[in-house]
Design a protein around this motif. Structure first.
Motif, PDB file in Angstrom:
ATOM      1  N   TYR A  92      34.016  25.597  42.380  1.00 24.41           N
ATOM      2  CA  TYR A  92      33.618  26.691  41.483  1.00 24.41           C
ATOM      3  C   TYR A  92      34.648  27.814  41.462  1.00 24.41           C
ATOM      4  O   TYR A  92      35.089  28.235  40.383  1.00 24.41           O
ATOM      5  CB  TYR A  92      32.249  27.233  41.917  1.00 24.41           C
ATOM      6  CG  TYR A  92      31.802  28.444  41.129  1.00 24.41           C
ATOM      7  CD1 TYR A  92      31.324  28.315  39.825  1.00 24.41           C
ATOM      8  CD2 TYR A  92      31.873  29.723  41.679  1.00 24.41           C
ATOM      9  CE1 TYR A  92      30.920  29.422  39.099  1.00 24.41           C
ATOM     10  CE2 TYR A  92      31.473  30.841  40.964  1.00 24.41           C
ATOM     11  CZ  TYR A  92      30.998  30.682  39.669  1.00 24.41           C
ATOM     12  OH  TYR A  92      30.610  31.781  38.950  1.00 24.41           O
ATOM     13  N   PHE A  93      35.030  28.295  42.634  1.00 25.43           N
ATOM     14  CA  PHE A  93      35.941  29.436  42.676  1.00 25.43           C
ATOM     15  C   PHE A  93      37.338  29.064  42.185  1.00 25.43           C
ATOM     16  O   PHE A  93      38.020  29.886  41.569  1.00 25.43           O
ATOM     17  CB  PHE A  93      36.002  30.021  44.095  1.00 25.43           C
ATOM     18  CG  PHE A  93      34.793  30.840  44.444  1.00 25.43           C
ATOM     19  CD1 PHE A  93      34.626  32.117  43.928  1.00 25.43           C
ATOM     20  CD2 PHE A  93      33.803  30.319  45.270  1.00 25.43           C
ATOM     21  CE1 PHE A  93      33.507  32.870  44.226  1.00 25.43           C
ATOM     22  CE2 PHE A  93      32.679  31.069  45.575  1.00 25.43           C
ATOM     23  CZ  PHE A  93      32.526  32.345  45.058  1.00 25.43           C
ATOM     24  N   THR A  94      37.756  27.836  42.446  1.00 28.56           N
ATOM     25  CA  THR A  94      39.044  27.397  41.918  1.00 28.56           C
ATOM     26  C   THR A  94      39.024  27.437  40.395  1.00 28.56           C
ATOM     27  O   THR A  94      39.980  27.895  39.757  1.00 28.56           O
ATOM     28  CB  THR A  94      39.379  25.972  42.397  1.00 28.56           C
ATOM     29  OG1 THR A  94      39.240  25.901  43.810  1.00 28.56           O
ATOM     30  CG2 THR A  94      40.803  25.591  42.009  1.00 28.56           C
ATOM     31  N   ILE A  96      37.056  29.277  38.510  1.00 33.65           N
ATOM     32  CA  ILE A  96      36.998  30.683  38.084  1.00 33.65           C
ATOM     33  C   ILE A  96      38.399  31.271  38.032  1.00 33.65           C
ATOM     34  O   ILE A  96      38.807  31.908  37.046  1.00 33.65           O
ATOM     35  CB  ILE A  96      36.116  31.517  39.033  1.00 33.65           C
ATOM     36  CG1 ILE A  96      34.638  31.162  38.846  1.00 33.65           C
ATOM     37  CG2 ILE A  96      36.334  33.018  38.807  1.00 33.65           C
ATOM     38  CD1 ILE A  96      34.054  31.605  37.524  1.00 33.65           C
ATOM     39  N   TRP A  97      39.178  31.052  39.096  1.00 33.88           N
ATOM     40  CA  TRP A  97      40.526  31.641  39.153  1.00 33.88           C
ATOM     41  C   TRP A  97      41.490  30.949  38.211  1.00 33.88           C
ATOM     42  O   TRP A  97      42.421  31.586  37.703  1.00 33.88           O
ATOM     43  CB  TRP A  97      41.041  31.626  40.595  1.00 33.88           C
ATOM     44  CG  TRP A  97      40.219  32.516  41.485  1.00 33.88           C
ATOM     45  CD1 TRP A  97      39.516  32.158  42.596  1.00 33.88           C
ATOM     46  CD2 TRP A  97      39.996  33.929  41.311  1.00 33.88           C
ATOM     47  NE1 TRP A  97      38.868  33.251  43.126  1.00 33.88           N
ATOM     48  CE2 TRP A  97      39.137  34.345  42.364  1.00 33.88           C
ATOM     49  CE3 TRP A  97      40.431  34.880  40.389  1.00 33.88           C
ATOM     50  CZ2 TRP A  97      38.710  35.670  42.503  1.00 33.88           C
ATOM     51  CZ3 TRP A  97      40.008  36.192  40.510  1.00 33.88           C
ATOM     52  CH2 TRP A  97      39.164  36.572  41.563  1.00 33.88           C
ATOM     53  N   CYS A 100      40.802  32.624  35.034  1.00 30.87           N
ATOM     54  CA  CYS A 100      41.456  33.940  35.055  1.00 30.87           C
ATOM     55  C   CYS A 100      42.957  33.803  34.829  1.00 30.87           C
ATOM     56  O   CYS A 100      43.580  34.660  34.185  1.00 30.87           O
ATOM     57  CB  CYS A 100      41.193  34.633  36.391  1.00 30.87           C
ATOM     58  SG  CYS A 100      39.484  35.177  36.615  1.00 30.87           S
ATOM     59  N   LEU A 197      33.937  39.846  36.177  1.00 30.80           N
ATOM     60  CA  LEU A 197      34.444  39.023  37.280  1.00 30.80           C
ATOM     61  C   LEU A 197      33.642  39.246  38.564  1.00 30.80           C
ATOM     62  O   LEU A 197      33.380  38.301  39.312  1.00 30.80           O
ATOM     63  CB  LEU A 197      35.917  39.348  37.522  1.00 30.80           C
ATOM     64  CG  LEU A 197      36.670  38.507  38.548  1.00 30.80           C
ATOM     65  CD1 LEU A 197      36.652  37.031  38.149  1.00 30.80           C
ATOM     66  CD2 LEU A 197      38.109  38.991  38.686  1.00 30.80           C
ATOM     67  N   TYR A 198      33.226  40.482  38.779  1.00 35.69           N
ATOM     68  CA  TYR A 198      32.444  40.813  39.962  1.00 35.69           C
ATOM     69  C   TYR A 198      31.145  39.996  40.011  1.00 35.69           C
ATOM     70  O   TYR A 198      30.790  39.413  41.047  1.00 35.69           O
ATOM     71  CB  TYR A 198      32.121  42.310  39.964  1.00 35.69           C
ATOM     72  CG  TYR A 198      31.221  42.746  41.095  1.00 35.69           C
ATOM     73  CD1 TYR A 198      31.721  42.945  42.380  1.00 35.69           C
ATOM     74  CD2 TYR A 198      29.858  42.981  40.872  1.00 35.69           C
ATOM     75  CE1 TYR A 198      30.899  43.353  43.420  1.00 35.69           C
ATOM     76  CE2 TYR A 198      29.022  43.395  41.910  1.00 35.69           C
ATOM     77  CZ  TYR A 198      29.543  43.581  43.178  1.00 35.69           C
ATOM     78  OH  TYR A 198      28.729  43.988  44.200  1.00 35.69           O
ATOM     79  N   LEU A 200      30.588  37.219  38.447  1.00 39.11           N
ATOM     80  CA  LEU A 200      30.869  35.791  38.506  1.00 39.11           C
ATOM     81  C   LEU A 200      31.201  35.321  39.913  1.00 39.11           C
ATOM     82  O   LEU A 200      31.094  34.133  40.228  1.00 39.11           O
ATOM     83  CB  LEU A 200      32.039  35.444  37.567  1.00 39.11           C
ATOM     84  CG  LEU A 200      31.749  35.448  36.078  1.00 39.11           C
ATOM     85  CD1 LEU A 200      33.052  35.258  35.281  1.00 39.11           C
ATOM     86  CD2 LEU A 200      30.756  34.343  35.700  1.00 39.11           C
ATOM     87  N   THR A 201      31.613  36.270  40.779  1.00 38.52           N
ATOM     88  CA  THR A 201      32.101  35.887  42.104  1.00 38.52           C
ATOM     89  C   THR A 201      31.257  36.377  43.269  1.00 38.52           C
ATOM     90  O   THR A 201      31.611  36.175  44.425  1.00 38.52           O
ATOM     91  CB  THR A 201      33.552  36.383  42.290  1.00 38.52           C
ATOM     92  OG1 THR A 201      33.599  37.802  42.084  1.00 38.52           O
ATOM     93  CG2 THR A 201      34.503  35.699  41.328  1.00 38.52           C
TER      94      THR A 201
END
Length: 202
Positions: A92-94, A96-97, A100, A197-198, A200-201
């Motif tokens: 997930y975080f990969t 997201i970034w 971005c 972004l806040y 989302l993370t």
């Protein structure tokens, strides 16, 4: 200055990958609050901004910036998995970034192009975008003070550095004043982006 687009893209990916790897080592070496400097998104944007600025066309600047940022993300996560001996996967975080990186590549690729090409009508907007992301990131930490209280020194440094970038990137008072004018909407839009972004993370 003309540069071969394929070479430019290759250099952008290599630069991004190296930055991603260096981030891992920076996290291990920097102490206390300064540890967070190693992987701030704002810091990652600087090399991407400058390498994209020398492209001959806006679309090449966008491509170069995106590739550099993608290289940073993938370089960081892949080599982190190698060093810590776990199987690499795109989670997930990969994602997201990486998202971005693509959005940032469009915005800061154009910013780099505008800054480098002084004859562009909105040349100062390029400087305002790079300056504004440092200013906005610092302000965002103050807005979410409960989450970033341990990083307040870093937030202050980011705000001061963001303002200094106006002086560094622009060469005369007229350009610096125009940059400050552009900085107002850039900061507002930046804070909106950081808010998204806040959530989302978290």
């Amino acid at each position: 200055m003309k540069i071969n687009i394929y070479l430019h893209c290759l250099l952008s990916i290599l630069l991004g990958t190296i930055i991603g790897i260096l981030t891992i080592f920076g996290q291990g070496q920097l102490k206390g609050n300064w540890n967070s400097l190693a992987n701030l998104g704002t810091v990652w944007l600087v090399p991407a901004f400058f390498i994209s600025s020398i492209a001959n066309k806006k679309r090449f600047s966008v491509t170069s910036c995106s590739l550099c940022l993608i290289g940073e993300v993938m370089g960081y996560y892949y080599f982190h998995s190698l060093i810590n001996q776990y199987n690499f996967s795109v989670g997930y975080f990969t994602l997201i970034w990486l998202g971005c990186a693509i959005v940032g590549g469009i915005i800061f690729g154009l910013a780099g192009y505008l800054w480098y090409h002084k004859d562009e009508k909105f040349h100062e907007l390029g400087s305002a975008l790079l300056s504004g992301v440092f200013l906005t990131d610092g302000l965002n930490m103050f807005i979410h003070i409960d989450d970033y209280r341990h990083m307040i020194t870093v937030a202050i440094v980011e705000i001061v550095f963001g303002l200094l970038l106006i002086i560094i990137l622009e060469k005369n008072m007229h350009e610096r004043l125009r940059c400050c004018i552009f900085l107002i909407p850039v900061t507002i839009l930046g804070l909106i982006g950081y808010t998204i972004l806040y959530y989302l993370t978290i």
